[in-house]
Design an enzyme around this catalytic site. Structure first.
Site, PDB file in Angstrom:
ATOM      1  N   PHE A 166       0.893   9.730  -6.048  1.00 10.81           N
ATOM      2  CA  PHE A 166       1.352   8.864  -4.962  1.00 10.81           C
ATOM      3  C   PHE A 166       1.418   7.417  -5.461  1.00 10.81           C
ATOM      4  O   PHE A 166       0.476   6.920  -6.080  1.00 10.81           O
ATOM      5  CB  PHE A 166       0.403   8.926  -3.767  1.00 10.81           C
ATOM      6  CG  PHE A 166       0.544  10.178  -2.928  1.00 10.81           C
ATOM      7  CD1 PHE A 166       1.362  11.221  -3.312  1.00 10.81           C
ATOM      8  CD2 PHE A 166      -0.172  10.297  -1.738  1.00 10.81           C
ATOM      9  CE1 PHE A 166       1.481  12.371  -2.539  1.00 10.81           C
ATOM     10  CE2 PHE A 166      -0.054  11.448  -0.953  1.00 10.81           C
ATOM     11  CZ  PHE A 166       0.772  12.477  -1.355  1.00 10.81           C
ATOM     12  N   GLU A 167       2.528   6.756  -5.186  1.00 13.40           N
ATOM     13  CA  GLU A 167       2.683   5.319  -5.434  1.00 13.40           C
ATOM     14  C   GLU A 167       2.724   4.646  -4.066  1.00 13.40           C
ATOM     15  O   GLU A 167       3.638   4.882  -3.272  1.00 13.40           O
ATOM     16  CB  GLU A 167       3.972   5.042  -6.208  1.00 13.40           C
ATOM     17  CG  GLU A 167       4.024   5.663  -7.591  1.00 13.40           C
ATOM     18  CD  GLU A 167       3.425   4.768  -8.659  1.00 13.40           C
ATOM     19  OE1 GLU A 167       3.038   3.628  -8.317  1.00 13.40           O
ATOM     20  OE2 GLU A 167       3.346   5.197  -9.829  1.00 13.40           O
ATOM     21  N   ILE A 168       1.734   3.805  -3.774  1.00 16.44           N
ATOM     22  CA  ILE A 168       1.538   3.365  -2.396  1.00 16.44           C
ATOM     23  C   ILE A 168       2.027   1.951  -2.102  1.00 16.44           C
ATOM     24  O   ILE A 168       2.075   1.557  -0.936  1.00 16.44           O
ATOM     25  CB  ILE A 168       0.051   3.480  -1.996  1.00 16.44           C
ATOM     26  CG1 ILE A 168      -0.807   2.532  -2.833  1.00 16.44           C
ATOM     27  CG2 ILE A 168      -0.421   4.927  -2.135  1.00 16.44           C
ATOM     28  CD1 ILE A 168      -2.254   2.465  -2.370  1.00 16.44           C
ATOM     29  N   ALA A 228       6.390   5.895  -3.503  1.00 13.94           N
ATOM     30  CA  ALA A 228       6.924   7.192  -3.922  1.00 13.94           C
ATOM     31  C   ALA A 228       5.883   8.279  -3.732  1.00 13.94           C
ATOM     32  O   ALA A 228       4.673   8.028  -3.743  1.00 13.94           O
ATOM     33  CB  ALA A 228       7.370   7.137  -5.379  1.00 13.94           C
ATOM     34  N   MET A 245       5.308   0.967  -6.772  1.00 17.01           N
ATOM     35  CA  MET A 245       6.486   1.323  -5.984  1.00 17.01           C
ATOM     36  C   MET A 245       6.004   2.168  -4.807  1.00 17.01           C
ATOM     37  O   MET A 245       4.791   2.367  -4.649  1.00 17.01           O
ATOM     38  CB  MET A 245       7.503   2.098  -6.838  1.00 17.01           C
ATOM     39  CG  MET A 245       6.956   3.389  -7.406  1.00 17.01           C
ATOM     40  SD  MET A 245       8.033   4.157  -8.646  1.00 17.01           S
ATOM     41  CE  MET A 245       9.563   4.303  -7.754  1.00 17.01           C
TER      42      MET A 245
END
Length: 442
Positions: free
Chosen positions: A315-317, A246, A244
């Site tokens: 971190f969701e990149i 986020a 995702m």
């Protein structure tokens, strides 16, 4: 609820004969189109790894070793190995430190980044390689040149440790064809194997996806990462994932964020990154409160609560939520060149914003002055890794030796306490035995 009953066929006695191969072939030929149709409906097409965009794990590490070799004034690399119960793992750690400074100088601002904790998230390790290429000045940020980078980011004050592939064994399983694999080489989710709130299972717990292991830190990979975090003692920690878009801060195991000024500083930094590089589309907040489920035994919660790192993030990149959950490579990784390039450009710029604003946002002298309580085992593990890092690879740290040191240290502490107690008791007896007089009751 009525269960479906199996279909039974009745054959008269005259037909209960061994069928000929010709009849079997005719039946299979008739059924084959139907079987293919059923399989196509239940198992949609799966996107393979695009090797034109992505490196294999071995090729990626070879490229990183070559990069380090070309820039010994900025980069160094070491391989940390560990194992137990017949399972072995290794973690490569790249250190960025320039200007002739010692990487273990406590005056440095320290950042610890880890990528590839889940095997299927290949894009995270590609981002790690891009960040290292920019730090070495072989590549540059969009709309920046080398001089601008040096003048604006104050990199001379930073020491950055970066783990390109934390879950090397799990990554190998993905490359072998198991594209949905997130766990390590023996089926444990490394982001459920840390010590904060370990082992708790929610109602939607998936034992395949979220296997936390037999105990906290049962896995060599998490043991290595814990020791690295304790010995390096970072000001900022970032665990990089995909699935995702986020920017998460603690906590993952509960639907709250930390209270007070530290939480405000973390959120302020994330809001700036979201505005500058994520175009305000990234979710911000606690992992437990934002992602829709609670996660127990995660790395970021441990780093924040136990290691006491002032700023700890996940971190969701990237994430393609339009694709089938079975098409894991496409769900967790961009599959076309434009998306691939855009992601690496945007997120590498986001990390350099962290490098620039992190020291400004965080008053490291006041924040890191707070006392940090860790166990004896954690302290010794971190100490031994630090000694190995400083004096080279020839100093092998083996499990037996570490256990002996821990045992002797415990015995030393216990004997010291007992001796101090006996000494104080003897002084007290001697003092009051000479000076006290009997009391005569009136």
């Amino acid at each position: 609820m009525n269960e479906a009953k199996p279909v039974r066929f009745f054959f008269p006695p005259a037909m209960r004969l061994q069928p000929s191969p010709l009849i079997c072939y005719a039946i299979l030929s008739f059924l084959q189109p139907l079987l293919l149709l059923v399989l196509a409906q239940t198992n949609p097409s799966v996107t393979p790894i695009n090797w034109d965009l992505y490196h294999s794990s071995d090729d990626l590490m070879e490229q990183i070793h070559s990069l380090v070799h070309r820039h010994p004034d900025k980069l160094s690399i070491e391989t940390i190995k560990s194992g137990n119960k017949g399972y072995n793992a290794k973690v490569n750690v790249v250190t960025y430190c320039r200007g002739g400074r010692q990487s273990d100088d406590i005056s440095n601002f320290r950042i610890l980044l880890t990528f590839g904790q889940h095997g299927r998230e290949l894009i995270t390790s590609e981002l790690a390689f891009r960040i290292l290429s920019i730090l070495s000045e072989e590549q540059f940020l969009p709309n920046h040149n080398g001089a601008t980078l040096n003048n604006t980011l104050l990199l001379d004050k930073l020491v950055i440790k970066l783990v390109p592939i934390e879950n090397y064994n799990g990554r190998k399983r993905v490359e072998a064809g198991d594209l949905c694999e997130r766990r390590n080489g023996r089926g444990v989710d490394l982001n459920r194997n840390w010590g904060v709130d370990w082992g708790k299972k929610e109602k939607d717990y998936d034992p395949y996806e979220e296997n936390p292991g037999t105990a906290p830190f049962s896995e060599p990979e998490t043991q290595i990462m814990r020791k690295l975090a304790i010995s390096f003692d970072p000001h900022i920690w970032i665990n990089v994932h995909s699935g995702m878009e986020a920017l998460f801060m603690p906590y993952d195991h509960k639907n709250t964020t930390p209270e007070g000024l530290p939480s405000q500083k973390m959120r302020s930094l994330l809001e700036k990154v979201n505005k500058l590089h994520c175009h305000n589309r990234c979710m911000i907040g606690s992992g437990g409160g934002s992602v829709g489920y609670l996660a127990h035994g995660t790395a970021t919660d441990y780093i924040y609560d136990v290691v006491r790192t002032p700023m700890a993030f996940t971190f969701e990149i990237y994430g393609d939520n339009q694709t089938s959950s079975r098409d894991c490579f496409k769900m967790f990784n961009p599959v076309d060149l434009p998306s691939f390039k855009t992601l690496l450009n945007d997120w590498s710029a986001a990390f350099f914003t962290i490098f620039k604003l992190g020291p400004i946002q965080l008053d490291k002298n006041s924040t890191k002055a707070a006392e940090k309580w860790v166990s004896i085992d954690e302290y010794l593990d971190g100490y031994l890794v630090e000694r190995k890092n400083r004096y080279g690879k020839n100093m092998e740290v083996i499990d037996v030796g570490m256990q002996e040191i821990k045992t002797y240290f415990r015995l030393f502490l216990l004997s010291s306490v007992l001796l101090m107690f006996m000494f104080c008791s003897r002084i007290a007896k001697s003092k009051y035995g000479r000076n006290s007089l009997p009391v005569v009751m009136q």
